[in-house]
Scaffold this active site. Structure first.
Site, short mmCIF file in Angstrom:
data_model
loop_
_atom_site.label_atom_id
_atom_site.label_comp_id
_atom_site.label_asym_id
_atom_site.label_seq_id
_atom_site.Cartn_x
_atom_site.Cartn_y
_atom_site.Cartn_z
CG HIS A 131 -1.71 1.21 1.45
ND1 HIS A 131 -3.05 1.29 1.15
CD2 HIS A 131 -1.37 2.43 1.96
CE1 HIS A 131 -3.49 2.51 1.45
NE2 HIS A 131 -2.49 3.21 1.95
CD GLU A 132 1.96 3.47 3.66
OE1 GLU A 132 2.24 4.57 3.11
OE2 GLU A 132 0.91 3.28 4.30
CG HIS B 187 0.48 6.19 -0.62
ND1 HIS B 187 -0.64 6.77 -1.18
CD2 HIS B 187 0.06 5.59 0.52
CE1 HIS B 187 -1.70 6.51 -0.41
NE2 HIS B 187 -1.29 5.81 0.62
CD GLU C 246 -4.63 6.42 2.27
OE1 GLU C 246 -4.46 5.23 2.62
OE2 GLU C 246 -3.70 7.22 2.14
#
Length: 616
Positions: free
Chosen positions: A170-171, A174, A257
């Protein structure tokens, strides 16, 4: 979940919200200008003159835009100057050593290494928020090279490896999707809008003091009235703009997100990992809350909502946990209780630094058929444990770069021995004669990058000097030496990231032609094949076909041309890297040399690219 559909939806909505944010800035600026002119004519009673009013309005509009632009740039400079390291340290993060022996820390670093090597970005430093019991994580930094990953102690204590893998993916989303840069720019522009209100407040204070100390007259009274009313307009519209700007910024953050959640499922091919992590946040006593005061300013960078009080749905930087989970698991029963996680059963297929294959046709990317993190895991597993330990220790990691330059000559052996302390020679020097498979050379070097970054500036510069000295011993600067030296210098020497990215491919046509020509000759040894690869790449960039000139083979000049391409705008950088790939794949196979050159070009231009499939 259908992660591709969710990604497309999130990107479309983000684009719309960014447009609305920009429109809000223009509307606020326009309202300040129009109302200021209206106040002036209402208070002074002067006859309305359309031409004069338009000129005044334009001057006012330009003045407000200037205030917003200057204050935004100052704020952006402040945010970017600290970098990812500064952000992590501001909320109490402590750097985890690359050679840590703590089992939980080692597992975290392993997951980050696997994901980074497979996704084609530098292995980022990892920070731990040891005093935070809430379950959370973050990515910070203005660029791929500047990125850092952080997790809380609560996350380490509660996550399984699959869940940790999902959160790290997930990070990484980003990082790969440019969310850090987007959020930082939004913060800067929002600060500019806020400065309109601060300007109004400042003018009101000064006008009040000046009015009380001056003599009253009809003209001066009207002038003060005009100034005070305009200041009040700036004050009101500035704060109203900040309010709505904050709402739009939060909405953009929520969409990013959703995008990162969908990307995490795509990267890991395991929806249970990130879904399980979100469920644990919902069932944890502290949730995802953080105690650090500074965390409020970077709540949009977190995996979960870091401040659990004082916000409403309009200003929340993250979607509700329930909505995020249901997008991943539509049949979720609504319970936050821990559920049994699926453990991925991975096969033993050969995956190398460039995803080696025995077939004749290259795959699209290795990541399309296998989890990104698993590609990195299998890659690292092919390296001897002793070499991995050397790569992860800051002092001995320098030997990895020296070893990859070593050509077997007595001259180089003597030079390397002179740079290895006596206490380390017995452990390190025997590895000079180890036959490391060619496709593992750059992955091993990338594994050593976090440890190399821990060196002092003097040690980094000296290492680069020694590498260049070694490359000159045989009067031949080979492609493999060029790849190692340039990868090390890109990661360890800072100035590359400061180049202004404002040029187009057509503006840098000569450099584009030069590098594609050299790449074509690396890819093919015959004129016809090289010219076909060269023109395939050119036409994909919108250039006309042309006759291929002979190779220059001066890799130092190739480095200069590559530095020139750092001026390309990000979309043009991606187009150029894609063109390089088309040239490499034009003959239906990929060699290790081609894969290494492609890897370095993509890394140098900060374009994340998964490993190519090498034909062996």
């Amino acid at each position: 979940m259908n992660f591709y559909d969710h990604q497309d939806t999130a990107r479309r909505r983000t684009g719309l919200l960014v447009f609305l944010f920009s429109l809000a800035v223009l509307i606020i600026t326009g309202l300040v200008s129009v109302l200021s002119i209206g106040i002036y004519y209402s208070v002074t009673g002067e006859p309305f003159d359309e031409r004069t009013a338009i000129i005044y309005a334009l001057f006012c509009f330009a003045g407000v835009i200037l205030v917003v632009a200057v204050s935004s740039m100052i704020r952006l400079y402040e945010l970017s100057s600290h970098g990812g390291h500064g952000v992590a340290e501001s909320i109490g993060g402590k750097l985890i050593s690359s050679n840590t022996t703590n089992a939980k820390h080692r597992q975290l670093l392993n997951v980050v290494e696997e994901m980074a090597i497979a996704s084609g970005i530098p292995v980022p430093p990892v920070y731990l928020l040891a005093d935070e019991r809430g379950i959370n994580a973050f990515a910070a930094g203005m660029s791929i090279d500047d990125a850092v990953i952080g997790v809380t102690q609560g996350a380490l204590d509660n996550f399984t490896r699959d869940e940790l893998q999902g959160v790290i993916a997930h990070e990484f989303s980003h990082v790969l999707n440019g969310d850090m840069r987007l959020n930082t720019r939004l913060i800067g522009v929002l600060f500019g809008i806020t400065c309109i209100a601060h300007l109004g407040h400042l003018v009101l204070d000064n006008t009040h003091h000046a009015r009380s100390s001056s003599r009253s007259s009809s003209d001066s009274g009207k002038a003060f009235a005009v100034i005070m009313l305009i200041a009040i307009v700036c004050l009101i519209l500035g704060w109203v703009g900040t309010l709505f700007g904050s709402m739009i910024k939060a909405a953009i953050s929520r969409q990013r997100e959703f995008l990162a959640d969908a990307s995490a499922v795509q990267f890991t091919r395991n929806d249970h990992g990130i879904a399980g992590a979100l469920k644990k946040i919902g069932g944890h006593s502290s949730g995802s809350g953080l105690n650090a005061k500074a965390s409020n300013q970077m709540s949009h960078m977190m995996f979960g909502q870091s401040q659990l009080s004082g916000f409403t749905g309009f200003f929340a930087t993250h979607p509700p946990l329930e909505e995020r989970i249901r997008r991943i698991e539509p049949n979720w029963d609504g319970s936050f209780a821990h559920s049994q996680q699926k453990v991925s059963a991975f096969g033993n297929e050969q995956v190398s630094g460039f995803a080696s294959s025995t077939g004749s046709a290259p795959q699209e990317t290795a990541a399309t058929s296998t989890e990104m993190s698993e590609i990195g895991k299998q890659l690292i597993s092919q390296l001897p444990d002793e070499l991995v330990d050397i790569a992860r220790e800051p002092y001995s990691s320098r030997f990895i770069a020296l070893m990859l330059i070593f050509d077997g000559s007595d001259i180089q052996r003597k030079m390397i021995k002179g740079h290895v302390p006596m206490v380390s020679q017995a452990a390190l020097l025997p590895w000079l004669d180890y036959h490391l498979p060619l496709h593992l050379r750059l992955p091993l070097l990338e594994l050593a990058i976090p440890a190399l970054k821990a060196l002092s500036d003097g040690q980094k510069n000296r290492l680069c000097e020694v590498l260049r000295e070694l490359s000159k011993t045989d009067d031949h600067y080979s492609l493999s030496e060029w790849c190692v030296i340039n990868l090390v210098e890109k990661h360890l020497i800072g100035p590359f990231g400061t180049t202004r990215q404002n040029k187009s491919l057509k503006q840098l046509k000569d450099s584009v032609h030069w590098l594609l020509r050299e790449l074509a000759w690396v890819t093919h040894s015959e004129q016809d094949g090289a010219e076909r690869a060269f023109n395939t790449a050119l036409t994909s960039l919108g250039f006309a076909e042309t006759t291929l000139q002979d190779a220059n083979n001066n890799w130092r000049l190739n480095r200069a041309m590559l530095e020139t391409l750092l001026q390309l705008r990000p979309p043009h950088r991606r187009k150029f890297v894609k063109a390089c790939r088309l040239a490499i794949e034009s003959d239906g196979k990929i060699t290790v040399a081609e894969g290494e050159l492609y890897r370095v070009i993509a890394c140098f231009l900060e374009v994340p690219e998964p490993p190519l499939t090498v034909t062996i």
